[in-house]
Design a protein around this motif. Structure first.
Motif, short mmCIF file in Angstrom:
data_model
loop_
_atom_site.label_atom_id
_atom_site.label_comp_id
_atom_site.label_asym_id
_atom_site.label_seq_id
_atom_site.Cartn_x
_atom_site.Cartn_y
_atom_site.Cartn_z
N GLN A 160 58.60 71.04 -21.61
CA GLN A 160 59.55 70.33 -20.76
C GLN A 160 60.97 70.53 -20.91
N LYS A 161 61.38 70.43 -22.07
CA LYS A 161 62.71 70.48 -22.47
C LYS A 161 63.42 71.83 -22.51
N ILE A 162 62.74 72.69 -22.86
CA ILE A 162 63.19 74.06 -22.83
C ILE A 162 63.60 74.41 -21.48
N TYR A 163 62.87 73.97 -20.41
CA TYR A 163 63.43 74.50 -19.07
C TYR A 163 64.79 73.82 -18.78
N ILE A 164 65.05 72.64 -19.29
CA ILE A 164 66.30 72.04 -19.02
C ILE A 164 67.57 72.11 -19.97
N LYS A 165 67.34 72.28 -21.17
CA LYS A 165 68.21 72.57 -22.17
C LYS A 165 67.78 74.00 -22.96
N PRO A 166 68.56 74.73 -23.04
CA PRO A 166 68.31 75.98 -24.06
C PRO A 166 68.04 75.61 -25.38
N LEU A 167 67.02 75.11 -25.64
CA LEU A 167 66.54 74.72 -26.78
C LEU A 167 66.66 75.96 -27.87
N GLY A 168 66.22 75.70 -28.98
CA GLY A 168 65.46 76.68 -30.17
C GLY A 168 66.52 77.26 -30.66
N TYR A 169 67.89 77.17 -30.36
CA TYR A 169 68.93 78.02 -31.31
C TYR A 169 68.91 77.36 -32.80
N GLU A 170 68.23 76.02 -32.53
CA GLU A 170 68.12 75.18 -34.08
C GLU A 170 66.87 76.12 -34.74
N LEU A 171 66.04 76.53 -34.11
CA LEU A 171 65.01 77.29 -34.70
C LEU A 171 65.27 78.47 -35.21
N LEU A 172 66.31 79.30 -34.64
CA LEU A 172 66.72 80.79 -34.99
C LEU A 172 67.65 80.52 -36.09
N PRO A 173 67.89 81.93 -36.72
CA PRO A 173 69.39 81.86 -37.88
C PRO A 173 70.21 81.97 -37.01
N ASP A 174 71.66 81.72 -37.58
CA ASP A 174 72.87 81.87 -36.76
C ASP A 174 73.14 83.16 -35.93
N ARG A 175 72.66 84.24 -36.53
CA ARG A 175 72.64 85.59 -35.65
C ARG A 175 71.33 86.15 -35.34
N THR A 177 68.48 88.41 -32.87
CA THR A 177 68.34 89.19 -31.71
C THR A 177 67.55 88.58 -30.64
N LEU A 178 67.85 89.47 -29.25
CA LEU A 178 67.37 88.82 -28.06
C LEU A 178 66.00 88.94 -28.22
N ALA A 179 65.43 89.87 -29.01
CA ALA A 179 63.68 89.74 -29.07
C ALA A 179 63.33 88.80 -29.70
N GLN A 180 64.09 88.07 -30.95
CA GLN A 180 63.67 86.98 -31.55
C GLN A 180 63.72 85.79 -30.63
N LEU A 181 64.78 85.81 -29.75
CA LEU A 181 64.82 84.67 -28.81
C LEU A 181 63.60 84.82 -27.76
N GLN A 182 63.43 85.91 -27.52
CA GLN A 182 62.27 85.85 -26.56
C GLN A 182 60.78 85.69 -27.01
N LYS A 183 60.65 85.99 -28.24
CA LYS A 183 59.38 85.61 -29.08
C LYS A 183 59.29 84.11 -29.20
N LEU A 184 60.30 83.48 -29.39
CA LEU A 184 60.70 81.88 -29.56
C LEU A 184 60.11 81.21 -28.21
N TYR A 185 60.66 81.85 -27.05
CA TYR A 185 60.33 81.02 -25.83
C TYR A 185 58.90 81.41 -25.37
N GLU A 186 58.55 82.59 -25.83
CA GLU A 186 56.92 83.03 -25.60
C GLU A 186 55.99 82.16 -26.47
N ALA A 187 56.63 81.77 -27.80
CA ALA A 187 55.62 80.71 -28.66
C ALA A 187 55.68 79.48 -28.12
N ILE A 188 56.89 78.95 -27.58
CA ILE A 188 56.79 77.90 -27.26
C ILE A 188 56.32 77.59 -25.66
N LEU A 189 56.29 78.25 -24.84
CA LEU A 189 55.69 78.13 -23.63
C LEU A 189 54.29 78.94 -23.76
#
Lengths: 236, 236
Positions: A160-175, A177-189
């Motif tokens: 639910q929450k990832i639709y509202i706030k862009p979560l997940g930056y806590e889950l990634l390194p500071d820097r 790639t967009l591929a990592q971010l996409q994988k994360l969204y795919e894993a959560i959803l």
DNA sequence: TGGCAATGTGTAATAATTACACTAAGTTTG
DNA sequence: CAAACTTAGTGTAATTATTACACATTGCCA
């Protein structure tokens, strides 16, 4: 009242998620202090009774620290579980008898959740946690008490929450790639997205900002690195 | 254990919303059994301690019925409030002494919420509710305990939810006009919408279906009536 | 130097959102 | 019974978001 009198009826449980670049993981403890081999095999979410003189939020933070060593984690309340028989299964009772004054007392539990980048924290289990381990969410076994239900609810909450706030930056390194971010969204959803559409959507937000740096040491074209700009995010 | 032993540490509170065609309202009880005039003035959400042998959901339903007479209301859990001093204000303690065995015991409370059409239900307060009244959300006074915080949280929950599920048909008559529906959305979200855009968006969903009937007895062009089709909604 | 593996990019079609103003219907009033 | 009142009901153009889809590029490695 002694300073840390325990409230025998109320506990907190913590559902801590992390991401291994491919899959979501959750932090579990292995019970120690069991008298039988059976008991020792059972994993559970980190959780324990609250003290009479602390808030629920503080209890969750304290319990998490005591059991896993994680400190200063921002925890968010998810849901409260209170079936009268939620702790009365035999294995659970066997184990509770070894650590609680009133193992049979009815306990309702308030679930908390958080997302962390596990690389940034050390696990140093103590109290009745023999060990603390990251387990892929898809591989989570039967847990003690009603902890599978609690995990399920925390996962729903996360989706639910990832639709509202862009979560997940806590889950990634500071820097990242967009591929990592996409994988994360795919894993959560638990879904797949089109790369171009995903990138367009992310970059439209403006608080994922490109760094002038590239990945190093990969056996293919290195990806550009990005960071999450908190101040740009908050001023929206 | 006696059949209905009370759990002294856990309560439930119910935030029941209704709609008077213009504004959101919430159901409050007036405390009875107080010893001083002061105490009697204070309103609160309907709530009470749970029994040891019932689930939280059941407790919420029972307590609501006992205090207000509302039956068969679908209640949904919202959040749990557990500040150690949430019931220790003087007024609240004065009143608790008149109804509880351990008025000073720490109580954490699980908040539940629901939406109802108040025309369909009768209020028949009993237990320690001297009266049960509908109060406009914007006119809610200082309540007992932390009930203003609880109301706030339930409102947030409602706002979130209306984006996801088309709530609010519970709040309207079976047959309603689109203007009524729009007023309801505006009341919940505390916002204004364009009539044409709102109608288009609602009718695009297909589960708000037009009846071949019109309003009667209004001093202007009568509006067409619509109904919410549950089966069309669920098959989406 | 050729192959591998993942990056990075554009466009066209469709759908959703926003902003905006007038006529229609029925009731009341003079 | 005509005029005034009140709310209902409707369309369009501009903008933005979503979806579906394929190929050249970069850097490493064998």
């Amino acid at each position: 009242m002694p300073q840390h009198a325990i409230n025998p009826n109320v506990s907190v449980d913590c559902v801590i998620f992390s991401f291994n670049n491919q899959e979501l993981e959750v932090l579990l403890i292995e019970r120690s202090a069991g008298n039988t081999d059976k008991v020792d095999e059972i994993k559970a979410l980190p959780g324990n009774l609250i003290y009479e003189d602390e808030t629920l939020d503080c209890a969750a933070e304290r319990v998490l620290t005591e059991l896993t060593g994680l400190e200063n984690i921002f925890l968010e309340q998810v849901y409260t579980f209170g079936d009268p028989d939620r702790i009365s299964k035999k294995h659970d009772q066997d184990w509770l008898r070894s650590i609680r004054a009133h193992p049979e007392a009815r306990v309702i539990t308030v679930a908390y959740t958080s997302l962390i980048n596990k690389e940034r924290f050390n696990l140093t289990p103590s109290s009745f946690a023999r060990n603390a381990v990251w387990v892929k969410v898809k591989d989570v076994p039967q847990l003690g008490f009603d902890h599978n239900d609690i995990l399920e609810k925390a996962l729903d909450h996360l989706k639910q929450k990832i639709y509202i706030k862009p979560l997940g930056y806590e889950l990634l390194p500071d820097r990242f790639t967009l591929a990592q971010l996409q994988k994360l969204y795919e894993a959560i959803l638990d879904d797949k997205f089109d790369k171009r559409n995903f990138r367009r959507k992310i970059l439209r937000t403006y608080f994922i900002v490109p760094l002038n740096e590239k990945q190093q040491g990969v056996a293919h074209k290195p990806a550009g690195l990005y960071r999450f700009d908190k101040s740009l995010f908050h001023q929206m």
